[in-house]
Scaffold this motif. Structure first.
Motif, short mmCIF file in Angstrom:
data_model
loop_
_atom_site.label_atom_id
_atom_site.label_comp_id
_atom_site.label_asym_id
_atom_site.label_seq_id
_atom_site.Cartn_x
_atom_site.Cartn_y
_atom_site.Cartn_z
N SER A 40 0.84 -1.20 0.00
CA SER A 40 0.00 0.00 0.00
C SER A 40 0.88 1.25 0.00
O SER A 40 1.84 1.35 0.78
CB SER A 40 -0.90 0.00 1.23
N GLY A 41 0.57 2.19 -0.88
CA GLY A 41 1.38 3.39 -0.99
C GLY A 41 1.41 4.21 0.28
O GLY A 41 2.45 4.74 0.67
N SER A 265 5.66 4.17 -4.29
CA SER A 265 5.10 2.85 -4.58
C SER A 265 4.57 2.78 -6.00
O SER A 265 4.70 1.74 -6.68
CB SER A 265 3.99 2.52 -3.58
N LEU A 266 3.98 3.86 -6.49
CA LEU A 266 3.49 3.89 -7.87
C LEU A 266 4.64 3.82 -8.86
O LEU A 266 4.54 3.17 -9.90
CB LEU A 266 2.67 5.16 -8.10
N GLN A 267 5.73 4.46 -8.52
CA GLN A 267 6.91 4.39 -9.37
C GLN A 267 7.44 2.97 -9.48
O GLN A 267 7.82 2.52 -10.57
CB GLN A 267 8.00 5.32 -8.83
N MET A 268 7.46 2.26 -8.37
CA MET A 268 7.95 0.88 -8.41
C MET A 268 7.03 -0.02 -9.22
O MET A 268 7.49 -0.89 -9.96
CB MET A 268 8.09 0.34 -6.98
N ALA A 269 5.72 0.18 -9.10
CA ALA A 269 4.78 -0.60 -9.92
C ALA A 269 4.97 -0.29 -11.40
O ALA A 269 4.89 -1.19 -12.25
CB ALA A 269 3.34 -0.29 -9.49
N THR A 270 5.25 0.96 -11.71
CA THR A 270 5.49 1.35 -13.10
C THR A 270 6.75 0.68 -13.64
O THR A 270 6.79 0.23 -14.79
CB THR A 270 5.62 2.88 -13.20
N ILE A 271 7.78 0.62 -12.81
CA ILE A 271 9.02 -0.05 -13.22
C ILE A 271 8.75 -1.51 -13.56
O ILE A 271 9.25 -2.04 -14.57
CB ILE A 271 10.08 0.07 -12.11
N ILE A 272 7.96 -2.18 -12.73
CA ILE A 272 7.63 -3.59 -12.98
C ILE A 272 6.90 -3.74 -14.31
O ILE A 272 7.21 -4.63 -15.12
CB ILE A 272 6.79 -4.17 -11.83
N VAL A 273 5.93 -2.89 -14.57
CA VAL A 273 5.15 -2.97 -15.81
C VAL A 273 6.05 -2.75 -17.03
O VAL A 273 5.91 -3.44 -18.05
CB VAL A 273 4.00 -1.95 -15.78
N VAL A 274 6.99 -1.82 -16.93
CA VAL A 274 7.83 -1.47 -18.07
C VAL A 274 8.87 -2.55 -18.36
O VAL A 274 9.11 -2.91 -19.52
CB VAL A 274 8.51 -0.11 -17.85
N ILE A 275 9.50 -3.09 -17.32
CA ILE A 275 10.60 -4.03 -17.55
C ILE A 275 10.14 -5.47 -17.73
O ILE A 275 10.91 -6.30 -18.21
CB ILE A 275 11.62 -3.99 -16.39
N LEU A 276 8.88 -5.78 -17.40
CA LEU A 276 8.42 -7.17 -17.47
C LEU A 276 8.56 -7.78 -18.87
O LEU A 276 9.06 -8.91 -18.99
CB LEU A 276 6.98 -7.26 -16.98
N PRO A 277 8.15 -7.10 -19.95
CA PRO A 277 8.32 -7.72 -21.28
C PRO A 277 9.77 -8.02 -21.62
O PRO A 277 10.07 -9.05 -22.22
CB PRO A 277 7.71 -6.67 -22.23
N ILE A 278 10.70 -7.12 -21.24
CA ILE A 278 12.10 -7.34 -21.53
C ILE A 278 12.64 -8.51 -20.71
O ILE A 278 13.42 -9.34 -21.21
CB ILE A 278 12.91 -6.06 -21.24
#
Length: 300
Positions: A40-41, A265-278
């Motif tokens: 939770s943020g 916390s939102l930044q970390m979730a964004t990082i996960i979304v961006v790097i997951l395909p790679i």
């Protein structure tokens, strides 16, 4: 002999300890990112979260996927990554192979000119004016055409091509095979590790690029995923200032305290979304990547 074996044993132990510490240095930061992304943020803002979420929550990912044009941005990112990588790697490979052909007129001057562009650039404003004159701004092609060539990748491919057995190439020329057919049927198949490495570099560059969509595109429906998420983070970072300026005294802080999703916390979730395909793509080309990145490091 026993003393030598004992030394070798300690050397292997030291190597494994160093390798273990290196793995921890890579894994622990990633675990920290996951813990904050799934926490939770509001709770994460109090600190004390390291490698496991304290208040498990999906709110951060829900906020990410609520963004407008997210599906469109995902499609644009996939389009530019696939097409940009295919075109870019193919053209860079052709350029690199041409520079390895013996007797190419002005080959040294061309190589110097290509290398010179890596050291100096015209600047952001002249670059924008050029893109505007070419009618590339506010267009999908602004993501692909300007980034077709990378000097680093061309030099890497050129170094790899120079290590190919030229006797095979000469035999193909004697048999009457055209240069393009030699390139397609001999050079590219024999250079799979380097091609895979350059493809990974190019694909990651396209997928992570948010700058072009933010500065060269004004239409919201043409922005890639990385730009949409970056703009979301910018809005979230300014949320506290907006709330404090909108109210006064304790009411403003009450509004701020009611915000469940924070920037970190939102930044970390964004990082996960961006790097997951790679991350999902890397295991399939890892064996080529490790070999290709060492091309040219050893001379025989």
């Amino acid at each position: 002999m026993s003393e030598s074996m004992q030394t070798s044993k300690w050397a292997r132990l030291g190597f494994h300890v160093c390798l273990f510490l290196l793995c921890l240095a890579i894994i622990l930061p990633f675990m920290h990112i996951l813990a904050l992304a799934f926490n939770s943020g509001k709770d994460a803002a109090t600190g004390g979260i390291w490698f496991w979420p304290r208040a498990l929550s999906w709110e951060n990912f829900q906020e990410v996927f609520k963004q407008d044009n997210l599906i469109t941005g995902l499609g644009i990112s996939v389009f530019r990554t696939v097409l940009g990588t295919l075109l870019g790697v193919f053209l860079m490979a052709m350029c690199a192979w041409a520079l390895t052909i013996p007797g190419l007129p002005f080959s040294s001057q061309i190589t110097f000119f290509i290398f010179f562009t890596m050291l100096f650039s015209g600047g952001t404003i002249p670059y924008y004016l050029v893109l505007s004159e070419l009618k590339l701004t506010n267009s999908l092609w602004v993501y692909i055409l300007p980034s077709l060539y990378s000097v680093t990748n061309i030099l890497l491919l050129r170094s790899s091509f120079k290590q190919l057995p030229m006797s095979i190439v000469e035999a193909a020329r004697i048999d009457g095979m055209s240069e393009f057919k030699i390139f397609m049927d001999i050079v590219l198949p024999m250079s799979k590790p380097t091609i895979a490495t350059v493809s990974l570099f190019t694909a990651v560059g396209h997928w992570n690029d948010w700058f072009a969509g933010s500065f060269y595109v004004r239409k919201a429906e043409l922005k890639p995923l990385a730009t949409i998420l970056q703009e979301m983070l910018t809005r979230q970072a300014n949320l506290a200032d907006v709330l404090l300026k909108a109210g006064s005294g304790s009411s403003a802080y009450q509004q701020l305290d009611s915000v469940e999703i924070t920037g970190q916390s939102l930044q970390m979730a964004t990082i996960i979304v961006v790097i997951l395909p790679i991350v999902l793509m890397y295991p399939f080309i890892q064996k080529y990547f490790v070999k290709g990145i060492t091309i040219g490091s050893v001379k025989e």
